[in-house]
Design a protein around this motif. Sequence first.
Motif, short mmCIF file in Angstrom:
data_model
loop_
_atom_site.label_atom_id
_atom_site.label_comp_id
_atom_site.label_asym_id
_atom_site.label_seq_id
_atom_site.Cartn_x
_atom_site.Cartn_y
_atom_site.Cartn_z
N TYR A 32 4.29 6.43 -0.94
CA TYR A 32 3.76 6.64 0.42
C TYR A 32 4.11 8.02 0.97
N ASN A 50 8.29 -6.55 -6.79
CA ASN A 50 7.78 -5.43 -6.03
C ASN A 50 8.93 -4.78 -5.27
N GLU A 51 9.18 -3.51 -5.54
CA GLU A 51 10.09 -2.69 -4.75
C GLU A 51 11.46 -3.32 -4.51
N GLN A 93 1.75 -11.42 3.33
CA GLN A 93 1.02 -10.53 4.23
C GLN A 93 -0.41 -10.99 4.51
N TRP A 144 4.99 8.48 8.68
CA TRP A 144 5.30 8.99 7.33
C TRP A 144 4.50 10.26 7.09
N HIS A 148 7.09 -10.61 -4.21
CA HIS A 148 6.86 -9.57 -3.21
C HIS A 148 7.58 -10.04 -1.93
N TRP A 149 8.90 -10.23 -2.08
CA TRP A 149 9.85 -10.36 -0.96
C TRP A 149 10.01 -11.72 -0.32
N PHE A 161 -3.30 -1.03 7.29
CA PHE A 161 -3.39 -0.27 6.04
C PHE A 161 -4.67 -0.59 5.27
N CYS A 216 13.56 -2.13 -1.55
CA CYS A 216 13.32 -2.70 -0.21
C CYS A 216 14.03 -4.03 -0.07
N ASN A 268 4.84 2.74 -6.55
CA ASN A 268 4.29 2.73 -5.19
C ASN A 268 4.73 4.00 -4.50
N GLU A 305 2.07 -6.36 8.45
CA GLU A 305 2.86 -5.25 7.91
C GLU A 305 4.35 -5.45 8.22
N TRP A 306 4.91 -6.53 7.73
CA TRP A 306 6.35 -6.80 7.80
C TRP A 306 6.90 -6.61 9.22
N GLU A 313 0.59 0.81 -5.68
CA GLU A 313 0.29 0.90 -4.24
C GLU A 313 0.29 2.36 -3.81
N TRP A 365 -3.54 0.45 -1.49
CA TRP A 365 -2.90 -0.45 -0.53
C TRP A 365 -3.56 -0.17 0.81
#
Length: 468
Positions: free
Chosen positions: A309, A177-178, A32, A346, A133-134, A436, A181, A307, A427-428, A373, A420
């Motif tokens: 949101y 991370n996550e 990112q 969100w 992280h992905w 953010f 996802c 994390n 942002e993906w 996050e 975060w």
Amino acid sequence: MTTAAPAGTAAEELIRTLPQSFRWGVATSAYQIEGAAFEDGRTASIWDTYCRTPDMVHAGDHGDVACDHYHRMPEDVELIGSLGVDTYRFSVSWPRVQPGGAGPVNAKGIGFYDRLVDELLAKDVDPWVTLYHWDLPQELEDAGGWPVRETAYRFADYAMLVFDKLQDRVRDWTTLNEPWCSAMLGYYVGRQAPGRQNFADAIHAVHHLLLGHGLATQRMRAAANPGHEFGITLNLGTATPASDSIEDREAARRADGLGARLYLDPLLRGRYPADIVTDLADRGIELPVQDGDLEIISAPIEVLGVNFYSGHVYSGRDEQGNTRDAQGNPIDRQIPQGKPVTAMGWEIVPERFTELLVRLGRDYPGVPMVITENGSAFADVPDADGFVEDTERTDYFRQHIAAVAAAREQGADIRGYFAWSLMDNFEWAYGYDKRFGIVRVDYETQRRTPKRSALWYRDTIRQVRSGS
Ligand code: FCB
């Protein structure tokens, strides 16, 4: 029932109940912010490929340059230091450190993180490493990706390359991370890399991600000097039934099961949740568990990264009133709660954050939590100097940090909070459209300008630390 955190002055007062030892940080991730996508030996990750697939990412955006952090790292660390945080959570890019996802460490790639750690320590900021992280190396996706068991072993090998080099100066290690996802958005929904759409593959990915976490933790711990802390970060929310009807309660149970318990239970209780295993069996899907896997996955950790949101309300019926979709699967539909929303759409529900944290403390006791996050995107409007008066984001932080303090007062063991994100970034699937950051990035000039939220965060940390 949990008690929700209040807003305004009352929220500020609640925040001041946080202990002086509380950890404060800012978070980012490699793809990112770094840019330098093909420099110094880095090879493609699934995100480089996904971004080049038409119509996947907003406006065809990609991380080739991003915030150019790879070249501006010392100034960015300076900026982090100026915010008064004690921790910086960043992720390591797997294909930068181990190009192609196999073989020895890339000296230039790991050299970047080596320098980053030194710069941080020189500013009295603790480095907090997230290993994944992905950004899976594309070659490993070509060999089957996370639905394939071998990927878990590859991840542990890669983790050791990073650990060997940085463990002398880095105490805090997050494996993944996550994973929700990675598995669900990546292999089922297709809204994240690698963009596949197969539910069974996604479920296999869940198990192999968790196995990768366990294997990496086991190997790092065996090689660690004393005092290291290992953990994993999950994205967690709340799942509230829209009504007392059996369909709505079932929808909420499934959402919580697939979103939270499918990760929490194997990690912290050593077993997959029986109700979800049954639901999966009804769909002809089995978790690919082999003997000994759950012992590896549930090996003790020092910290659970959370994390948060938003939280959601679920209905078991679609808009037409059906309880099954065209494939015969039950409906779990998120329905609006009538709350204000962020630019991501969100809903802003800090009371759900408290509810989640209290529940985690109750249902999974004994593991300290850190909020790795939390934050929000809004349509920022900079003034002529690039300053953003981001009242809504500041309010979001105020309410959510107060929600953490409220959860602590109700017994949840939460040791820290990381905003975060340090700065606006890629942002993906939303590309650069969603911001953010607590620091604005002008992508034309790469100028960084702290927003009002950054100043508020800095002052808040100072107050809590001084006990005033
Ligand atoms: C989380 C991701 C992070 C960022 C925020 C908004 O799911 O971990 O990289 O995209 O959402």
